[in-house]
Design an enzyme around this catalytic site. Structure first.
Site, PDB file in Angstrom:
ATOM      1  N   ASP A   1       0.908  -1.142   0.000  1.00  0.00           N
ATOM      2  CA  ASP A   1       0.000   0.000   0.000  1.00  0.00           C
ATOM      3  C   ASP A   1       0.947   1.190   0.000  1.00  0.00           C
ATOM      4  OD1 ASP A   1      -1.430   2.247   0.824  1.00  0.00           O
ATOM      5  OD2 ASP A   1      -2.915   1.010   1.837  1.00  0.00           O
ATOM      6  N   HIS A   2       1.062   1.888  -1.123  1.00  0.00           N
ATOM      7  CA  HIS A   2       2.164   2.853  -1.226  1.00  0.00           C
ATOM      8  C   HIS A   2       2.028   4.001  -0.222  1.00  0.00           C
ATOM      9  CE1 HIS A   2      -0.571   5.189  -3.805  1.00  0.00           C
ATOM     10  NE2 HIS A   2       0.212   6.216  -3.594  1.00  0.00           N
TER      11      HIS A   2
ATOM     12  N   HIS B   1      -5.785   2.804   1.296  1.00  0.00           N
ATOM     13  CA  HIS B   1      -5.044   3.981   1.781  1.00  0.00           C
ATOM     14  C   HIS B   1      -5.704   4.660   2.985  1.00  0.00           C
ATOM     15  CE1 HIS B   1      -3.042   3.176  -1.860  1.00  0.00           C
ATOM     16  NE2 HIS B   1      -3.750   3.931  -2.670  1.00  0.00           N
TER      17      HIS B   1
HETATM   18  C1  BG6 Z   1      -3.750   4.996  -6.128  1.00  0.00           C
HETATM   19  C2  BG6 Z   1      -5.121   5.124  -6.727  1.00  0.00           C
HETATM   20  O1  BG6 Z   1      -3.667   3.844  -5.341  1.00  0.00           O
HETATM   21  O2  BG6 Z   1      -3.482   6.133  -5.311  1.00  0.00           O
HETATM   22  C3  BG6 Z   1      -5.212   6.400  -7.552  1.00  0.00           C
HETATM   23  O3  BG6 Z   1      -5.378   4.004  -7.554  1.00  0.00           O
HETATM   24  C4  BG6 Z   1      -4.812   7.590  -6.716  1.00  0.00           C
HETATM   25  O4  BG6 Z   1      -6.537   6.579  -8.063  1.00  0.00           O
HETATM   26  C5  BG6 Z   1      -3.467   7.351  -6.030  1.00  0.00           C
HETATM   27  O5  BG6 Z   1      -4.718   8.704  -7.585  1.00  0.00           O
HETATM   28  C6  BG6 Z   1      -3.158   8.452  -5.043  1.00  0.00           C
HETATM   29  O6  BG6 Z   1      -1.839   8.319  -4.604  1.00  0.00           O
HETATM   30  P1  BG6 Z   1      -0.989   9.581  -4.181  1.00  0.00           P
HETATM   31  O7  BG6 Z   1       0.296   9.004  -3.691  1.00  0.00           O
HETATM   32  O8  BG6 Z   1      -0.832  10.429  -5.410  1.00  0.00           O
HETATM   33  O9  BG6 Z   1      -1.768  10.279  -3.127  1.00  0.00           O
END
Ligand code: BG6
Length: 503
Positions: A186-187, A249
């Site tokens: 989960d990045h 997230h």
């Molecule tokens: C991804 C989603 O996991 O996270 C995207 O699939 C979203 O829709 C993105 O834009 C948001 O990540 P960050 O790091 O730009 O907040």
């Protein structure tokens, strides 16, 4: 200053090597690790994809995109010294031959690069391949950990499309790899500011004693995006904002904010607490879905620069009259002694006025009596607010009341600010560096465990069920460039709350 050790010698095998994620995030992350001297000298990367090219053509392809994505931190000298470690293999993910070829190639590369047989398989592919690839890696013997060597699998989201498919995927993966070999990304957990929430909570004597319902009135978690659906219509129109953002997230953020202190920094100790707190969230009954969950879809509108933005339904490749939500707001109650009676408000949406991810902890009001005649604007002493800015302008601020200088006893709200960049500079990061590094070092703390993924889906499944049984009748219901549907404001107003003012 202590410096981190280098990763153990290993080979990373990326399935989906010519895809967007590899070019945009994974290769820049490996580059940043190399530039910080964190990658073992004995390291190699194999990219696998369907496109027909050889290793030299793949290196040229990567070079072209690297400079773009790495930006001002790109050094040609460093790149040229590392790129000979990248190899390419053309292969169909569903063909057994790909895996016999891969096995041979790995043995050859182990000899060339002096790597001992530690392999990290990175599934940067569409989700339909996850179980299939894992199973073929297993049948070819590549999942087996022997003689002290490790074999690990990184799986990207989406992790299932609902509770049932997430359980099935977990079962599938477990047929080929053991849980300790599986690293579900989960990045958001790779973001420094998210990790810092734990340090802030548990590394400061002043924070934890008042981190509970005695002092906290409510919590708001916002993940706002100014972008629309971009070029991901085929995925997004099926997923929608709930599946795309909430079980992963937003609940990752919530669990770090709300979990009990783990008894150590051990991966399972932390993940036990995160799963426990998710399981303590009051489950949604169908009635609660109607009162505690809001969905929205953007209409046409304009961004902050005044440019016209199309409605979601007019974006390329979105189904006519699509009822997919691009915005979600939820009110969650956590049934623990710590959080009894404290609402957690979550919201996320596309085409909101700006990109802003933040957590707001709103403390209870101080008694008013003493300052009744001293207030500048409000008829109440403004509550203290702790704002944890995840992105952009990473930092933490505390809003409190101060006396306005002068002879009159007047109060005004002021901010105490901590900005990451003031203290720690501007370190290049895609968010994937820590995750890849940790996986190679065998530290699963920042990765989701099977039970954590399923707990997230268990929470949102009843909402998805009600929403699919009762398709939205009022879509589109917010203008692109606005802060979402009116009902999301009403959700808070019912309890006398208001979304935090926006930076
Ligand atoms: C991804 C989603 O996991 O996270 C995207 O699939 C979203 O829709 C993105 O834009 C948001 O990540 P960050 O790091 O730009 O907040």
């Amino acid at each position: 200053m202590t410096t981190a050790a280098k990763t153990p010698p290993s080979v990373i095998v990326i399935f989906g090597a010519a895809g967007d994620l590899t070019g945009r995030k994974l290769v820049p992350a490996l580059y940043h690790l190399a530039s910080q001297e964190l990658l073992a000298n004995e390291f190699a990367m194999i990219g696998i994809d369907r496109a027909d090219m050889d290793s030299q053509a793949y290196r040229d392809y990567l070079s072209a995109s690297a400079e773009d994505h790495i930006g001002k931190h790109f050094s040609d000298e460093l790149w040229q010294s590392k790129i000979p470690r990248a190899y390419y293999m053309q292969g169909d993910f569903l063909d057994d031959k790909t895996y016999t070829d891969l096995k041979k190639k790995l043995l050859k590369i182990d000899k060339e690069q002096n790597t001992p047989g530690n392999y990290l398989f990175y599934l940067a592919t569409p989700p339909r391949f996850f179980g299939e690839i894992a199973q073929r890696l297993k049948s070819s013997g590549l999942a087996e950990e022997e003689n002290g060597l490790w074999r690990r699998l990184i799986v990207e989201k989406p992790f299932g499309n609902d509770l049932q498919s997430a359980q099935e995927l977990n079962r599938n993966l477990h047929q080929s790899f053991q849980e300790h070999q599986i690293y579900r990304i989960d990045h958001y957990l790779g973001k420094e500011t998210v990790q810092n929430i734990m340090t802030y909570r548990f590394g400061n004597g002043t924070v934890e004693p008042i981190w509970n319902h005695h002092y906290i009135d409510h919590v708001q978690i916002t993940v706002a995006e100014s972008l629309g659906v971009e070029n991901r219509a085929s995925y997004y129109d099926h997923a929608g904002a709930m599946r795309d953002m909430v079980p992963n997230h937003l609940l990752a953020l919530l669990s770090i904010i709300a979990m009990e202190p783990p008894n150590s920094f051990n991966a399972d100790a932390i993940r036990d607490e995160q799963t426990k707190v998710l399981k303590c969230i009051q489950p949604f009954s169908p009635e609660m879905v109607l009162t505690h969950a809001v969905r929205g879809q953007y209409d046409e509108g304009q961004n902050e620069q005044g440019d016209r933005m199309p409605a979601y339904r007019d974006e390329p490749d979105i189904a006519d009259g699509s009822n997919t939500e691009t915005y979600v707001a939820l009110k969650l109650m956590i049934d623990t002694w710590r959080w009894a009676g404290v609402p957690f408000y979550l919201r996320t949406g596309k085409r909101l006025p700006k990109r802003c991810t933040e957590v707001v902890i709103q403390y209870r009001h101080a008694p008013n009596m003493m300052f009744r005649d001293a207030l500048v604007k409000r008829n109440n002493v403004a509550p203290n607010r702790l704002v944890i800015r995840i992105q952009p302008n990473e930092g933490i601020s505390l809003q409190f009341n101060a006396k306005v200088p002068g002879t009159l006893p007047r109060l005004s709200t002021v901010n105490m600010e901590f900005n990451y960049s003031d203290y720690f500079g501007d370190k290049p990061s895609t968010g994937y560096e820590t995750l890849i590094y940790d996986c190679m070092c065998g530290d699963a703390t920042l990765f989701k465990r099977a039970d954590n993924i399923e707990a997230g889906w268990e929470l949102v499944q009843p909402i998805l069920d009600v929403w699919s049984a009762l398709p939205a009748r009022t879509f589109p219901n917010y203008a692109a460039g606005s802060w979402g549907p009116q009902k999301a404001d009403d959700l808070l107003a019912k309890a006398g709350h208001q979304w935090s003012t926006h930076p």
